[in-house]
Design an enzyme around this catalytic site. Structure first.
Site, PDB file in Angstrom:
ATOM      1  N   ASP A 211      -6.889  45.624  -4.491  1.00 43.92           N
ATOM      2  CA  ASP A 211      -6.707  47.053  -4.734  1.00 43.92           C
ATOM      3  C   ASP A 211      -6.435  47.330  -6.212  1.00 43.92           C
ATOM      4  OD1 ASP A 211      -6.594  49.718  -4.032  1.00 43.92           O
ATOM      5  OD2 ASP A 211      -4.515  49.650  -3.340  1.00 43.92           O
TER       6      ASP A 211
ATOM      7  N   HIS B 185     -15.041  49.054  -9.658  1.00 44.01           N
ATOM      8  CA  HIS B 185     -15.492  48.264  -8.503  1.00 44.01           C
ATOM      9  C   HIS B 185     -16.381  47.105  -8.952  1.00 44.01           C
ATOM     10  CE1 HIS B 185     -13.570  51.053  -5.939  1.00 44.01           C
ATOM     11  NE2 HIS B 185     -14.434  52.028  -6.090  1.00 44.01           N
TER      12      HIS B 185
ATOM     13  N   LEU C 125     -15.044  25.951   1.004  1.00 50.08           N
ATOM     14  CA  LEU C 125     -14.189  27.133   1.139  1.00 50.08           C
ATOM     15  C   LEU C 125     -14.886  28.068   2.116  1.00 50.08           C
ATOM     16  CD1 LEU C 125     -11.794  28.960  -0.094  1.00 50.08           C
ATOM     17  CD2 LEU C 125     -13.592  29.985  -1.491  1.00 50.08           C
TER      18      LEU C 125
ATOM     19  N   ARG D 142       1.749  48.350   1.486  1.00 52.25           N
ATOM     20  CA  ARG D 142       1.285  48.615   2.860  1.00 52.25           C
ATOM     21  C   ARG D 142       0.084  47.734   3.165  1.00 52.25           C
ATOM     22  NH1 ARG D 142       0.467  53.890   0.291  1.00 52.25           N
ATOM     23  NH2 ARG D 142      -1.606  53.952  -0.662  1.00 52.25           N
TER      24      ARG D 142
HETATM   25  C1  IPE Z   1      -7.349  49.049   0.877  1.00 47.52           C
HETATM   26  O1  IPE Z   1      -7.239  49.804  -0.282  1.00 47.52           O
HETATM   27  C2  IPE Z   1      -8.791  48.740   1.144  1.00 47.52           C
HETATM   28  C3  IPE Z   1      -9.415  47.794   0.226  1.00 47.52           C
HETATM   29  C4  IPE Z   1      -8.833  47.186  -0.781  1.00 47.52           C
HETATM   30  C5  IPE Z   1     -10.798  47.518   0.494  1.00 47.52           C
HETATM   31  P1  IPE Z   1      -7.195  51.389  -0.246  1.00 47.52           P
HETATM   32  O2  IPE Z   1      -7.081  51.810  -1.667  1.00 47.52           O
HETATM   33  O3  IPE Z   1      -8.318  51.929   0.531  1.00 47.52           O
HETATM   34  O4  IPE Z   1      -5.845  51.652   0.553  1.00 47.52           O
HETATM   35  P2  IPE Z   1      -4.933  52.941   0.600  1.00 47.52           P
HETATM   36  O5  IPE Z   1      -5.841  54.118   0.844  1.00 47.52           O
HETATM   37  O6  IPE Z   1      -4.244  53.055  -0.727  1.00 47.52           O
HETATM   38  O7  IPE Z   1      -3.972  52.667   1.697  1.00 47.52           O
HETATM   39  C1  IPE Z   2      -9.892  48.888  -4.231  1.00 48.36           C
HETATM   40  O1  IPE Z   2      -9.776  49.751  -5.295  1.00 48.36           O
HETATM   41  C2  IPE Z   2     -11.301  48.820  -3.727  1.00 48.36           C
HETATM   42  C3  IPE Z   2     -11.525  49.626  -2.536  1.00 48.36           C
HETATM   43  C4  IPE Z   2     -10.605  50.230  -1.846  1.00 48.36           C
HETATM   44  C5  IPE Z   2     -12.877  49.783  -2.085  1.00 48.36           C
HETATM   45  P1  IPE Z   2      -9.503  51.298  -5.150  1.00 48.36           P
HETATM   46  O2  IPE Z   2     -10.808  52.014  -5.265  1.00 48.36           O
HETATM   47  O3  IPE Z   2      -8.716  51.632  -3.951  1.00 48.36           O
HETATM   48  O4  IPE Z   2      -8.646  51.552  -6.461  1.00 48.36           O
HETATM   49  P2  IPE Z   2      -7.388  52.492  -6.631  1.00 48.36           P
HETATM   50  O5  IPE Z   2      -6.409  52.113  -5.567  1.00 48.36           O
HETATM   51  O6  IPE Z   2      -7.896  53.895  -6.477  1.00 48.36           O
HETATM   52  O7  IPE Z   2      -6.892  52.188  -8.002  1.00 48.36           O
HETATM   53 MG    MG Z   3      -6.732  51.766  -3.582  1.00 47.56          MG
END
Ligand code: IPE
Ligand code: IPE
Ligand code: MG
Length: 229
Positions: A13, A30, A124, A183
Site C-alpha cells: 500500500d 502503481h 519461491l 487494517r
Molecule cells: C489494500 O489497499 C489493497 C491493496 C494493497 C491491493 P487499499 O488502499 O485499497 O486499502 P484501504 O482502502 O486503504 O483500506
Molecule cells: C496500493 O496503493 C495499490 C492498490 C491499492 C491497488 P494505493 O493506490 O492504495 O495507494 P494510496 O494508499 O492511495 O497511497
Molecule cells: Mg491505499
C-alpha cells in the site's frame, strides 16, 4: 526466537501517496509499485522465503475511477511482459488468487498459461492476489464446493482450507503492510488467523531490502503461542 518466515504476506500500500508527493498521476505510483514487487521477490528468494503472497488489486479497488482501474488492470500484463522470462529462469511458481472471471479472457488465458508453465517450480511460490477479497474467496469457495456436490454439512476447517485459493499452502507466518494503515482491508481473513502482523509507514515504492530485514528482525523476536501457554 523465530527463524525467518516461511510464508510472507504483503499488503503493498501507498503507491498513490508516493505519486502524489511527486505531483505525478497515481498510475506512476502503481508502475513503481509493480517494479518494487519484482525486486522484492528476488530479496525473498535470496533470504530463503518459500511462499510470498501479495495484495495487488482488491475486489474493493474495482470501485476506483475508470482510469485508475484500467491502469491497475494493465499492470499485470505489463509486469508479465517485462518479467515472465526472468520469473521462469528463477524457478518462481506463480499463482493468482482472486475472482479471475472478472478479467478479460485474453489476460485470463495468459495468466492461466503462466500458472500451468510454472507449476513445477519450487524456488519461491509467488501468489498474486488480483481482483481478490477474502470474503469473496470464502463465498466463491463455498459455492464451488456446493456445485461439486459436496455435502456442506460435513465441511470442516481442513476441507475448507483445501478448497480456498490458497489450497495446499501453509498460512502466512508474517504479514507486512506498508503505507501506514492499521487494517487488513479484506486480505486473507481466514489464512491470517495466527499470522504475526507488522505495519510500517514506508510507502510501498520506497520499501527497501533493509526495511525487509528490519521486519524479519522484529518477527524473530515474536513469541508465537497459538493459544497454548
Ligand atoms: C489494500 O489497499 C489493497 C491493496 C494493497 C491491493 P487499499 O488502499 O485499497 O486499502 P484501504 O482502502 O486503504 O483500506
Ligand atoms: C496500493 O496503493 C495499490 C492498490 C491499492 C491497488 P494505493 O493506490 O492504495 O495507494 P494510496 O494508499 O492511495 O497511497
Ligand atoms: Mg491505499
Amino acid at each position: 526466537m523465530q527463524g525467518l518466515p516461511q510464508h510472507l504476506a504483503v499488503i503493498m500500500d501507498g503507491n498513490g501517496r508516493w505519486a502524489r508527493a511527486r505531483a505525478l498521476p497515481r498510475q506512476f505510483g502503481h508502475r513503481r509499485g509493480s517494479e518494487k514487487l519484482y525486486e522484492f521477490s528476488k530479496w525473498c528468494v535470496s533470504h530463503g522465503v518459500r511462499y510470498l503472497t501479495v495484495y495487488a488489486f482488491s475486489t474493493e479497488n474495482w470501485q476506483r475511477s475508470e482510469e485508475e482501474v484500467k491502469a491497475l488492470l494493465n499492470l499485470l500484463p505489463q509486469f508479465l511482459d517485462k518479467h515472465e522470462a526472468e520469473l521462469k529462469a528463477e524457478r518462481i511458481r506463480v499463482k493468482l488468487f482472486g475472482d479471475l472471471s472478472r478479467l478479460e479472457p485474453k489476460l485470463r488465458q495468459r495468466v492461466e498459461a503462466l500458472i500451468a508453465d510454472s507449476r513445477e517450480f519450487d524456488r519461491l511460490d509467488l501468489n498474486i492476489c488480483f481482483s481478490y477479497g477474502a470474503r469473496d474467496e470464502l463465498v466463491r469457495t463455498i459455492r464451488k464446493l456446493a456445485a461439486s456436490g459436496q455435502d456442506l454439512s460435513q465441511i470442516d476447517e481442513n476441507s475448507l482450507s483445501l478448497a480456498l485459493d490458497s489450497a495446499g499452502i501453509p498460512d502466512p507466518d508474517l504479514l507486512i503492510r506498508t503505507g501506514g494503515e492499521l487494517r487488513l482491508s479484506n486480505f486473507l481473513l481466514w489464512q491470517l488467523a495466527y499470522t504475526e502482523l507488522y505495519f510500517t509507514d514506508k510507502l510501498w515504492p520506497d520499501f527497501t531490502e533493509a526495511d525487509l530485514i528490519e521486519a524479519f528482525n522484529d518477527y524473530k523476536k515474536r513469541q508465537r503461542r497459538f493459544g497454548r501457554r
